[in-house]
Design an enzyme around this catalytic site. Structure first.
Site, short mmCIF file in Angstrom:
data_model
loop_
_atom_site.label_atom_id
_atom_site.label_comp_id
_atom_site.label_asym_id
_atom_site.label_seq_id
_atom_site.Cartn_x
_atom_site.Cartn_y
_atom_site.Cartn_z
N HIS A 35 3.96 7.12 3.82
CA HIS A 35 4.90 6.00 3.66
C HIS A 35 4.42 5.07 2.54
O HIS A 35 3.28 5.15 2.09
CB HIS A 35 5.09 5.21 4.97
CG HIS A 35 3.89 4.50 5.50
ND1 HIS A 35 3.04 5.06 6.44
CD2 HIS A 35 3.38 3.26 5.25
CE1 HIS A 35 2.09 4.19 6.74
NE2 HIS A 35 2.26 3.09 6.03
N HIS A 91 0.82 -1.21 0.00
CA HIS A 91 0.00 0.00 0.00
C HIS A 91 0.85 1.25 0.00
O HIS A 91 2.04 1.21 0.31
CB HIS A 91 -0.99 0.04 1.17
CG HIS A 91 -0.35 0.02 2.54
ND1 HIS A 91 -0.12 -1.14 3.23
CD2 HIS A 91 0.09 1.02 3.34
CE1 HIS A 91 0.44 -0.85 4.40
NE2 HIS A 91 0.58 0.46 4.49
N GLU A 150 7.62 1.06 5.09
CA GLU A 150 7.08 0.01 5.95
C GLU A 150 7.31 -1.32 5.26
O GLU A 150 7.10 -1.44 4.04
CB GLU A 150 5.56 0.24 6.14
CG GLU A 150 4.89 -0.82 7.01
CD GLU A 150 3.37 -0.56 7.20
OE1 GLU A 150 2.79 0.19 6.40
OE2 GLU A 150 2.81 -1.13 8.15
CO CO Z 1 1.06 1.31 6.33
#
Ligand code: CO
Length: 134
Positions: free
Chosen positions: A79, A7, A130
């Protein structure tokens, strides 16, 4: 080592308004909000054919995205999340190469119930990364 883009996360000042924008204006499929106390954020996920968008709103005192929103009051890309097959092996390889893992260095359980880690943006071209166990 990194696999699929899981994502892209966007910090927003008003999660309900941002959800409406994606649902009505962009015609996207937006999940119900989920409060993640341990991460200090409330999230919704938007499912696209090839990836997801995560909208983040601060939750509680000392939210990790509060300062980001002070600097970016309209919100902004916060992020990107890449999948890895083995998050511990990935972390150890990164530490060996001198990259910094945020927090204790131990994975936390993320929004999808899977272990996640964050890497220092100064080590990755100004982008907070991440990693999520695939
Ligand atoms: Co995230």
């Amino acid at each position: 080592m990194i696999g699929r883009l899981n994502h892209v996360a966007i910090a927003v000042p008003d999660l309900a308004a941002a959800s409406d924008l994606y649902r009505k204006t962009l015609g996207a499929d937006v999940s119900a909000p989920e409060a993640l106390d341990e991460h200090g954020v409330t999230v919704v996920f938007i499912t696209l054919p090839n990836t997801k968008i995560e909208l983040l709103e601060p939750l509680g005192e000392g939210s990790p995205i509060a300062r980001f929103l002070e600097k970016n009051p309209d919100g902004g890309v916060h992020h990107v999340c890449y999948e890895v097959d083995d998050i511990i092996a990935a972390r150890d390889r990164l530490l060996d190469s001198g990259a910094r893992v945020l927090g204790s260095g131990e994975p936390k359980i993320g929004a999808h119930g899977k272990p996640v880690l964050f890497l220092h943006p100064k080590d990755f071209n100004g982008t907070l990364i991440e990693l999520e166990q695939a």
